[in-house]
Design a protein around this motif. Structure first.
Motif, PDB file in Angstrom:
ATOM      1  N   GLY A   3      62.802 -28.296  94.366  1.00  0.00           N
ATOM      2  CA  GLY A   3      62.187 -28.059  93.068  1.00  0.00           C
ATOM      3  C   GLY A   3      61.284 -26.846  93.121  1.00  0.00           C
ATOM      4  O   GLY A   3      60.642 -26.573  94.130  1.00  0.00           O
ATOM      5  N   ILE A   4      61.233 -26.115  92.016  1.00  0.00           N
ATOM      6  CA  ILE A   4      60.421 -24.914  91.912  1.00  0.00           C
ATOM      7  C   ILE A   4      59.610 -25.005  90.619  1.00  0.00           C
ATOM      8  O   ILE A   4      60.146 -25.380  89.580  1.00  0.00           O
ATOM      9  CB  ILE A   4      61.313 -23.651  91.856  1.00  0.00           C
ATOM     10  CG1 ILE A   4      62.212 -23.578  93.081  1.00  0.00           C
ATOM     11  CG2 ILE A   4      60.465 -22.390  91.705  1.00  0.00           C
ATOM     12  CD1 ILE A   4      63.348 -22.575  92.958  1.00  0.00           C
ATOM     13  N   ASP A   5      58.342 -24.675  90.708  1.00  0.00           N
ATOM     14  CA  ASP A   5      57.515 -24.581  89.510  1.00  0.00           C
ATOM     15  C   ASP A   5      56.347 -23.663  89.826  1.00  0.00           C
ATOM     16  O   ASP A   5      55.954 -23.533  90.985  1.00  0.00           O
ATOM     17  CB  ASP A   5      57.011 -25.953  89.054  1.00  0.00           C
ATOM     18  CG  ASP A   5      56.730 -25.981  87.559  1.00  0.00           C
ATOM     19  OD1 ASP A   5      57.528 -26.585  86.820  1.00  0.00           O
ATOM     20  OD2 ASP A   5      55.731 -25.371  87.116  1.00  0.00           O
ATOM     21  N   GLN A   6      55.780 -23.036  88.811  1.00  0.00           N
ATOM     22  CA  GLN A   6      54.661 -22.127  89.031  1.00  0.00           C
ATOM     23  C   GLN A   6      53.317 -22.743  88.666  1.00  0.00           C
ATOM     24  O   GLN A   6      52.277 -22.180  88.971  1.00  0.00           O
ATOM     25  CB  GLN A   6      54.866 -20.826  88.269  1.00  0.00           C
ATOM     26  CG  GLN A   6      54.873 -20.977  86.759  1.00  0.00           C
ATOM     27  CD  GLN A   6      55.128 -19.654  86.061  1.00  0.00           C
ATOM     28  OE1 GLN A   6      55.413 -18.648  86.687  1.00  0.00           O
ATOM     29  NE2 GLN A   6      55.010 -19.664  84.748  1.00  0.00           N
ATOM     30  N   GLU A   7      53.319 -23.907  88.035  1.00  0.00           N
ATOM     31  CA  GLU A   7      52.075 -24.546  87.605  1.00  0.00           C
ATOM     32  C   GLU A   7      51.542 -25.450  88.718  1.00  0.00           C
ATOM     33  O   GLU A   7      52.133 -26.488  89.025  1.00  0.00           O
ATOM     34  CB  GLU A   7      52.300 -25.358  86.331  1.00  0.00           C
ATOM     35  CG  GLU A   7      52.714 -24.530  85.140  1.00  0.00           C
ATOM     36  CD  GLU A   7      51.628 -23.573  84.684  1.00  0.00           C
ATOM     37  OE1 GLU A   7      50.430 -23.905  84.805  1.00  0.00           O
ATOM     38  OE2 GLU A   7      51.987 -22.485  84.199  1.00  0.00           O
ATOM     39  N   LYS A   8      50.417 -25.068  89.297  1.00  0.00           N
ATOM     40  CA  LYS A   8      49.863 -25.821  90.426  1.00  0.00           C
ATOM     41  C   LYS A   8      49.501 -27.253  90.049  1.00  0.00           C
ATOM     42  O   LYS A   8      49.680 -28.161  90.861  1.00  0.00           O
ATOM     43  CB  LYS A   8      48.648 -25.102  90.998  1.00  0.00           C
ATOM     44  CG  LYS A   8      49.017 -23.833  91.714  1.00  0.00           C
ATOM     45  CD  LYS A   8      47.824 -23.180  92.358  1.00  0.00           C
ATOM     46  CE  LYS A   8      48.286 -21.900  93.039  1.00  0.00           C
ATOM     47  NZ  LYS A   8      47.281 -21.297  93.844  1.00  0.00           N
TER      48      LYS A   8
END
Length: 127
Positions: free
Chosen positions: A69-74
């Protein structure tokens, strides 16, 4: 050996699915489980480039699939991390799997779809 219909009737997100935190567009675990069972086999990879709180990852892990999974929101990645850590508890894995009707049904009709004998250790998964 049945054709999947084009309209799926599934329950909304259950409170137990949000106990690690909430995401504004979180999907029901039953929905992602159905999609993953229809398109992959145990041990195969599932990629979610916008994973949010990682419902797709939870479903993939419950179904013995590998997940990236990839996301930019910490903040959402923290929710994902806590949700993933829950799966280290085998009682929670059993509880979650028992709450998803499609997993119980597929396990009884097609054991290869949710096969526990596949050598996919949760600890070996990148998720």
């Amino acid at each position: 050996n049945k054709q999947m219909t084009d309209v799926w009737r599934l329950s909304a997100i259950a409170p137990w699915e949000k106990k690690c935190g909430k995401h504004p567009t979180q999907k029901p675990l039953a929905l992602l489980s159905r999609i993953i069972m229809a398109s992959t086999k145990p041990g195969e990879w599932v990629l979610d480039p916008f994973c949010g709180s990682s419902t797709t990852g939870i479903a993939a892990n419950l179904l013995r699939r590998r997940f990236l999974g990839i996301d930019q929101e910490k903040d959402y990645l923290e929710i994902s991390k806590h949700r993933r850590e829950e799966l280290d508890n085998s009682h929670i894995v059993y509880e979650y799997r028992s709450k998803i009707k499609d997993i119980k049904l597929m396990n009884s009709q097609c054991p290869y779809v949710v096969n526990d004998d596949i050598d996919v250790s949760y600890r070996d998964l990148p998720f």
